[in-house]
Design an enzyme around this catalytic site. Sequence first.
Site, mmCIF file in Angstrom:
data_model
loop_
_atom_site.group_PDB
_atom_site.id
_atom_site.type_symbol
_atom_site.label_atom_id
_atom_site.label_comp_id
_atom_site.label_asym_id
_atom_site.label_seq_id
_atom_site.Cartn_x
_atom_site.Cartn_y
_atom_site.Cartn_z
ATOM 1 N N ASN A 1 0.999 -1.130 -0.177
ATOM 2 C CA ASN A 1 0.021 -0.009 -0.032
ATOM 3 C C ASN A 1 1.079 1.064 0.046
ATOM 4 O O ASN A 1 2.123 1.052 -0.120
ATOM 5 C CB ASN A 1 -0.829 0.173 1.180
ATOM 6 C CG ASN A 1 -0.151 -0.197 2.622
ATOM 7 O OD1 ASN A 1 0.611 0.944 2.934
ATOM 8 N ND2 ASN A 1 -0.350 -1.170 3.347
ATOM 9 N N ASP B 1 -3.606 -6.646 5.268
ATOM 10 C CA ASP B 1 -4.984 -7.345 6.031
ATOM 11 C C ASP B 1 -5.044 -8.739 5.196
ATOM 12 O O ASP B 1 -5.545 -9.675 5.936
ATOM 13 C CB ASP B 1 -6.244 -6.540 5.720
ATOM 14 C CG ASP B 1 -6.183 -5.114 6.595
ATOM 15 O OD1 ASP B 1 -5.664 -5.182 7.628
ATOM 16 O OD2 ASP B 1 -6.877 -4.302 6.256
ATOM 17 N N LYS C 1 8.390 -16.631 -11.561
ATOM 18 C CA LYS C 1 7.738 -15.637 -12.136
ATOM 19 C C LYS C 1 6.491 -15.884 -12.839
ATOM 20 O O LYS C 1 6.641 -16.834 -13.573
ATOM 21 C CB LYS C 1 8.491 -14.714 -12.951
ATOM 22 C CG LYS C 1 8.018 -13.653 -13.242
ATOM 23 C CD LYS C 1 8.828 -12.805 -14.492
ATOM 24 C CE LYS C 1 7.940 -11.622 -15.158
ATOM 25 N NZ LYS C 1 8.186 -11.664 -16.557
ATOM 26 N N PHE D 1 -3.355 3.565 14.651
ATOM 27 C CA PHE D 1 -3.735 4.471 13.690
ATOM 28 C C PHE D 1 -4.829 3.858 12.997
ATOM 29 O O PHE D 1 -4.815 2.805 12.660
ATOM 30 C CB PHE D 1 -2.480 4.826 13.069
ATOM 31 C CG PHE D 1 -1.715 5.973 13.479
ATOM 32 C CD1 PHE D 1 -1.139 5.683 14.733
ATOM 33 C CD2 PHE D 1 -1.589 7.117 12.758
ATOM 34 C CE1 PHE D 1 -0.169 6.846 15.078
ATOM 35 C CE2 PHE D 1 -0.848 8.215 13.158
ATOM 36 C CZ PHE D 1 -0.168 8.227 14.541
ATOM 37 N N LYS E 1 -12.873 1.024 16.251
ATOM 38 C CA LYS E 1 -11.482 0.338 16.200
ATOM 39 C C LYS E 1 -10.804 0.363 17.786
ATOM 40 O O LYS E 1 -10.287 -0.582 17.923
ATOM 41 C CB LYS E 1 -10.509 0.929 15.154
ATOM 42 C CG LYS E 1 -10.930 0.280 13.902
ATOM 43 C CD LYS E 1 -9.867 0.854 12.652
ATOM 44 C CE LYS E 1 -10.452 0.639 11.359
ATOM 45 N NZ LYS E 1 -9.803 1.391 10.164
HETATM 46 N N1 CTP Z 1 -3.315 -3.472 12.187
HETATM 47 C C1 CTP Z 1 -2.567 -4.441 12.629
HETATM 48 N N2 CTP Z 1 -2.622 -5.726 11.920
HETATM 49 C C2 CTP Z 1 -2.962 -5.889 10.901
HETATM 50 C C3 CTP Z 1 -3.953 -4.571 10.406
HETATM 51 C C4 CTP Z 1 -3.665 -3.184 11.008
HETATM 52 O O1 CTP Z 1 -1.807 -4.442 13.619
HETATM 53 N N3 CTP Z 1 -2.968 -6.881 9.962
HETATM 54 C C5 CTP Z 1 -3.129 -2.178 12.880
HETATM 55 C C6 CTP Z 1 -2.521 -0.679 12.338
HETATM 56 O O2 CTP Z 1 -1.087 -0.694 12.421
HETATM 57 C C7 CTP Z 1 -3.382 0.324 12.914
HETATM 58 C C8 CTP Z 1 -4.706 -0.453 13.121
HETATM 59 O O3 CTP Z 1 -4.620 -1.727 13.382
HETATM 60 O O4 CTP Z 1 -2.774 0.762 14.090
HETATM 61 C C9 CTP Z 1 -5.745 0.079 12.566
HETATM 62 O O5 CTP Z 1 -5.575 -0.295 11.171
HETATM 63 P P1 CTP Z 1 -6.411 -0.061 9.833
HETATM 64 O O6 CTP Z 1 -6.037 -0.223 8.684
HETATM 65 O O7 CTP Z 1 -6.993 1.257 9.609
HETATM 66 O O8 CTP Z 1 -7.814 -1.024 10.074
HETATM 67 P P2 CTP Z 1 -7.938 -2.457 10.065
HETATM 68 O O9 CTP Z 1 -8.245 -2.835 11.368
HETATM 69 O O10 CTP Z 1 -6.893 -3.240 9.194
HETATM 70 O O11 CTP Z 1 -9.518 -2.705 9.600
HETATM 71 P P3 CTP Z 1 -9.803 -2.123 8.171
HETATM 72 O O12 CTP Z 1 -8.635 -2.096 7.110
HETATM 73 O O13 CTP Z 1 -11.071 -2.907 7.729
HETATM 74 O O14 CTP Z 1 -10.611 -0.518 8.107
#
Ligand code: CTP
Length: 398
Positions: free
Chosen positions: A210, A279, A289, A323, A337
Site C-alpha cells: 500500500n 490485511d 515468476k 492509527f 477500532k
Molecule cells: N493493524 C495491525 N495488523 C493488521 C492490520 C492493522 O496491527 N493486520 C493495526 C494498524 O497498525 C493500525 C490499526 O490496526 O494501528 C488500524 O489499522 P487499519 O488499517 O485502519 O484498520 P483495520 O483494523 O485493518 O481495518 P480496515 O482495514 O477494515 O479498516
Amino acid sequence: MLKGKTIIIGLSGGIAVYKACDIIRKLKKQGAEVWVVMTPAAQKFISPLTFRALSENPVITDLFDEKQNNLPVPHIALRNKADLVLVAPATANILGKAANGIADNVLSTLLLSIKCPLVFAPAMNPVMWENKAVQSNLLRLKKNGAKIIYPEKGAVVCGDEGEGRLAEISTIIENVNNILNSKSDLEGVNILITAGATREAIDPIRFISNRSSGKMGYALASCAKTRGANVTLISGPGSLKPPSNVKFVQVVTAQEMHEAVNEHRDRAQVIIMTAAIADYRPRITFMQKLQKRSDSLNLELIKTIDVLDELGKSKNGTYLVGFAAESTNLIENGKEKMQKKNLDLIIINDVSAFEEDHSEVIILDRSGKIEPLPRQEKALIADTILDKIKNTKFASSL
Ligand code: CTP
C-alpha cells in the site's frame, strides 16, 4: 518544534551552499526565526538576496557596513539573539579559522563571539576532508564543545568519490531539533513504534502493498528519541533513513512484523502502531515468476494476523496507540477500532496524506474526547501525540 528559537545560519563558500536554501525553508516551517551570515566566498556562489527572501531578515555580509544590515555591531547583536549557530556548509577554511581563533570576516568573528550551541555541517572534496590539518581542526572544535554533523559518502561535484557530501538536510534538521528541544520529559520510557507498509509476495518479483510511506512512524520515533525515550522502530521496507540512536528492526511481511512486535513488546511501556500492515496476503506465493498465459488471473487472498488486535487482548498495562486509516465515517470507524482492539488512544489518519510530509489527524481517547488537529507537518503531529500519551499514561510518574 522550533517556535520561539532563533537560529543563525553561517554560510561559507562551497558549492553545497545552495542546499542552505532548503535548510532555511525547513527551519522556518518549523517556526524558527532565521538569520543568515555569509562569508565573501559564499557570496560568490549565491547572492545574499536569495537568503534575504528565504529568511525574511537582512543578510549579514559585512562587519562594518551599518547601513546594510541595520545592526551597529552585527556579531554582538546576533550573538544576543541566537539560540543556536549552524554553519552549513562549513568549508575547510571556516573550520580552520574557528578551531584556531581567527576572526577575519563577519562569520569567523561571530563564531568567536557566541555563547550558544555551535554546530558545523562540513562539505568539501573528499581529499580535503581526509587532510590531517582538517581532521585535527575538527578534533579541536569538538573538544571545545562544537557539534559536528559529519558529511556523507558519495560522488561530489568535482567528480571525486568519498566522504565529503553535506549531510542529508533531514539529518541536519534532526540534529538542530535534538539540540534545541532537549526536553527530556520521556526520559527512560520504553516506546515501541511500527511504521511503513508491509509487502506480501505474489511471486519472486511481485507483491501486494500500500502507499504508506512510514513518515508518521519515523517522525514519532525521532521525536520520542529527542524527548529522552528508548525507542525501538520496526519498519516495513522504504527509503526513509531511521533516526539516529533508535533500535531499528527491518521487516518485510505482516508475519515478520508480527514476530518482531512479539519479540519486543514485553519491554515496551507504550506501543504505537502506525504501520499499514497488509490485511490479506496471497494464499500461495509462486516460486517462479508468473507468466502471462491467460486473459485473467485469480489470486486467492487469506487474512493476515491483526497484530494490534492481538496486543489488545493481553495488554498487561502497556499503553496501546492505534492509527486508523479512514476515508469515510472517520469518527465512528475510529471509535469502533478503539473499542474492538482495546486501545488507549487512536489517531484517525487522512489516507490521502500517506506519502506527504503533512497530515490532518483526529485524536480520540478512551474518555471520548475528540481532538482534531489542523493540517501540519508530521513532526509537529508526532510531538502532540507524545504530549497526549505523556499526559494520560504518565501524568503522575514523569
Ligand atoms: N493493524 C495491525 N495488523 C493488521 C492490520 C492493522 O496491527 N493486520 C493495526 C494498524 O497498525 C493500525 C490499526 O490496526 O494501528 C488500524 O489499522 P487499519 O488499517 O485502519 O484498520 P483495520 O483494523 O485493518 O481495518 P480496515 O482495514 O477494515 O479498516
